[in-house]
Design a protein around this motif. Structure first.
Motif, PDB file in Angstrom:
ATOM      1  N   HIS A 173      20.408 -40.743 -64.979  1.00 18.18           N
ATOM      2  CA  HIS A 173      22.124 -40.589 -65.364  1.00 18.18           C
ATOM      3  C   HIS A 173      23.720 -40.697 -64.212  1.00 18.18           C
ATOM      4  O   HIS A 173      24.659 -41.414 -64.120  1.00 18.18           O
ATOM      5  CB  HIS A 173      22.495 -40.545 -65.982  1.00 18.18           C
ATOM      6  N   TYR A 174      23.072 -40.120 -62.855  1.00 19.07           N
ATOM      7  CA  TYR A 174      23.408 -39.843 -62.043  1.00 19.07           C
ATOM      8  C   TYR A 174      24.227 -40.778 -61.153  1.00 19.07           C
ATOM      9  O   TYR A 174      25.388 -41.289 -60.549  1.00 19.07           O
ATOM     10  CB  TYR A 174      23.546 -38.887 -60.941  1.00 19.07           C
ATOM     11  N   MET A 231      16.090 -31.447 -61.198  1.00 22.35           N
ATOM     12  CA  MET A 231      17.435 -31.644 -60.444  1.00 22.35           C
ATOM     13  C   MET A 231      17.463 -32.446 -58.970  1.00 22.35           C
ATOM     14  O   MET A 231      18.004 -33.570 -59.024  1.00 22.35           O
ATOM     15  CB  MET A 231      18.996 -30.528 -60.444  1.00 22.35           C
ATOM     16  N   HIS A 235      18.155 -36.421 -59.252  1.00 25.90           N
ATOM     17  CA  HIS A 235      19.698 -36.482 -58.780  1.00 25.90           C
ATOM     18  C   HIS A 235      20.252 -36.137 -57.279  1.00 25.90           C
ATOM     19  O   HIS A 235      20.754 -37.069 -56.708  1.00 25.90           O
ATOM     20  CB  HIS A 235      20.598 -35.655 -59.674  1.00 25.90           C
ATOM     21  N   LYS A 326      22.034 -23.162 -61.998  1.00 20.99           N
ATOM     22  CA  LYS A 326      22.767 -23.218 -63.850  1.00 20.99           C
ATOM     23  C   LYS A 326      23.558 -21.184 -63.061  1.00 20.99           C
ATOM     24  O   LYS A 326      23.376 -20.837 -62.711  1.00 20.99           O
ATOM     25  CB  LYS A 326      21.174 -23.054 -64.481  1.00 20.99           C
TER      26      LYS A 326
HETATM   27  C1  BG6 Z   1      20.156 -33.606 -66.649  1.00 24.63           C
HETATM   28  C2  BG6 Z   1      19.351 -31.915 -66.550  1.00 24.63           C
HETATM   29  O1  BG6 Z   1      19.188 -34.807 -66.113  1.00 24.63           O
HETATM   30  O2  BG6 Z   1      21.192 -33.352 -65.795  1.00 24.63           O
HETATM   31  C3  BG6 Z   1      20.524 -30.844 -66.862  1.00 24.63           C
HETATM   32  O3  BG6 Z   1      18.451 -32.346 -66.900  1.00 24.63           O
HETATM   33  C4  BG6 Z   1      21.251 -31.033 -65.889  1.00 24.63           C
HETATM   34  O4  BG6 Z   1      19.437 -29.594 -66.147  1.00 24.63           O
HETATM   35  C5  BG6 Z   1      22.894 -32.416 -66.445  1.00 24.63           C
HETATM   36  O5  BG6 Z   1      22.560 -30.027 -66.307  1.00 24.63           O
HETATM   37  C6  BG6 Z   1      23.651 -32.480 -65.051  1.00 24.63           C
HETATM   38  O6  BG6 Z   1      24.184 -33.908 -65.489  1.00 24.63           O
HETATM   39  P1  BG6 Z   1      26.132 -33.656 -65.600  1.00 24.63           P
HETATM   40  O7  BG6 Z   1      25.767 -35.220 -65.423  1.00 24.63           O
HETATM   41  O8  BG6 Z   1      26.327 -32.394 -66.175  1.00 24.63           O
HETATM   42  O9  BG6 Z   1      26.191 -32.425 -64.089  1.00 24.63           O
END
Ligand code: BG6
Length: 477
Positions: A173-174, A231, A235, A326
């Protein structure tokens, strides 16, 4: 511009991702006129629910997570008209015939596997068996895409048995974030940066994805994955690729993904002393990581910082420092490009001045370029650094800043058939091939993460990681 009418099936249609992201996102695209009213969305899950019950479930989800439009009840009712529900058994025969009956001819068919990866193969097989797919059908899969190279290969094999690579949309989703896509626009849409974008001019690059949240209710999943799998493998790797890759010849799915793949393949193995792992302690925000995952001896990391080398012509000698964690001080995702100091200063002895480009991904999206100028006043030619500062919200107005959630953007790309922002199978495998030996090394050595204060910038050892190279992290703020 509306996309063409579609039939979208969400397996795991009552799950958390569907409730928080997929369905509210589709509703927002519906309100924006992008999802046509003759599109149909079918939730499919194990629960025995009627269509009306499912519509109530979706109504509640949109009230909770729909954002600004969530009170437009007329639009919401019209959206709910597009919804269906089928109780289905991924491993059995239940529900498949009903589902087949809902698929309309002449539509784009997309199947979203919002389920545990263990079910990907079963779903693919059933879809095929029941004649639900053709060569234009698309399937969407979610991370985690495996937990190591072997399992990722197996998933790729399971899907490849029924679908071509061109039909498989692996979501990170990033890549759906406006500011992440903007990295390519900044690099390849300007004359200014690209000539300097290499080890001759760039001292180092920092990539930070800091979160304030803990693992909360996801302890069980998270304890098996940790920051590296959750992560970094996906991402942060994608961010690194977009920053480091060569310009693709055109903005085309395979041209872009070929270049990203080359970056992943050029990553050096990471020396154990170039990695710092951490676990948050208890604090005002909640219990410690160990308590949250329910294992006082867990060795999983909730924080990681690492120094990574990219061994290619452009980047050899310029380190990339990555960190994510986190329960840190602030939510802050940022890429910082620190340029080298000048070879020679005509102004005589001055403290170190360097240009620093920071690209803020979230929140407060924007870019800042640190420029050296004369300190105003009669004190002679003293230099100071000032920021050329641009916030996207200010520069582009509210509509120009990121209003569209990553998921809704990516789902629309699935319907359009554009794979540019989705990971290709070989890319995912290359990322695991790099990640696996690092994780294996921790297991073999029995590596224990350092405890860091909740609400801090992470373990102090991470400061040392850069200090050894006479560098400093940007503040997490
Ligand atoms: C997710 C992880 O893919 O991305 C999570 O599993 C994380 O642990 C999240 O919190 C972060 O996404 P965003 O869009 O909030 O930066």
């Amino acid at each position: 511009i509306p996309v063409e009418p579609f039939d979208l099936v969400i397996f795991g249609g009552t799950g958390d991702l569907a409730r928080r992201k997929i369905l509210p996102g589709l509703f927002r695209r519906f309100c924006a006129g992008q999802m046509p009213p003759d599109a149909a969305i079918t939730g499919a899950a194990r629960s025995d629910m009627s269509e009306d019950e499912y519509r109530d479930f979706v109504r509640d989800a949109i009230h909770e997570f729909g954002g600004e439009q969530n009170h437009d009840e007329d639009k919401l009712s019209a959206f709910l008209e597009c919804l269906h529900y089928v109780p289905i058994d991924a491993r059995g025969e239940n529900g498949w015939r009903e589902l087949a009956g809902l698929m309309r001819k002449g539509m784009v068919h997309a199947f979203y596997f919002s389920v545990a990866p263990g079910l990907f193969g079963d779903l693919a097989e059933r879809l095929n068996q029941h004649g639900l797919t053709d060569e234009d059908s698309r399937i969407v899969v979610e991370k985690p895409f495996g937990r190591d190279l072997a399992s990722a290969k197996e998933l790729n094999r399971d899907l490849a048995a029924y679908f071509d690579e061109g039909q498989i949309y692996r979501i990170d989703h990033y890549l759906g974030k406006e500011t992440v896509q903007n990295l390519m626009a900044v690099r390849f849409g300007n004359m200014l940066f690209e000539p300097l974008w290499n080890s001759q001019y760039v001292d180092h690059i920092q990539i930070t994805v800091a979160e304030t949240v803990g693992v909360g209710g996801r302890g069980e999943y998270y304890d098996k994955s940790g920051a590296m799998r959750d992560m970094v493998q996906n991402h942060l790797m994608q961010l690194l690729c977009l920053i480091a890759m060569e310009p693709p010849s055109k903005f085309d799915p395979d041209a872009v993904r070929d270049e990203k793949l080359k970056v992943i393949r050029a990553l050096d193995d990471v020396e154990p002393h170039h990695i710092v792992r951490g676990q948050y302690d208890a604090g005002d925000e909640g219990p410690s990581f160990r308590e949250e995952v329910g294992d006082p001896r867990t060795r999983t990391e909730s924080y990681i910082a690492m120094k990574v080398g990219v061994s290619n012509w452009r980047w050899a000698g310029t380190p990339f420092y990555l960190r994510t964690g986190k329960r840190l001080k602030a939510r802050c995702s940022e890429i910082v490009v620190v340029f080298k100091a000048l070879n020679h200063s005509i102004f005589g002895e001055q403290e170190d001045h360097r240009n620093v480009l920071s690209i803020r991904l979230q929140p407060n999206e924007g870019m800042t370029l640190g420029v050296t100028i004369k300190e105003p006043g009669p004190g002679g030619m003293r230099l100071i650094d000032v920021p050329l500062d641009m916030s996207f919200a200010e520069a582009l107005g509210k509509d120009g800043s990121d209003q569209t959630d990553a998921y809704e953007r990516l789902i629309m790309d699935v319907i359009r058939g554009n794979q540019t922002l989705f990971m290709r199978g070989d890319e995912v495998e290359a990322a695991w091939a790099w990640t696996d030996p690092i994780i294996d090394g921790w297991d073999t050595r029995g590596d224990v993460p350092k405890i860091y204060d909740s609400g801090s910038e992470g373990p102090v050892d991470a400061v040392q990681l850069l200090a050894r190279d006479t560098r400093v992290w940007r503040k997490v703020a």
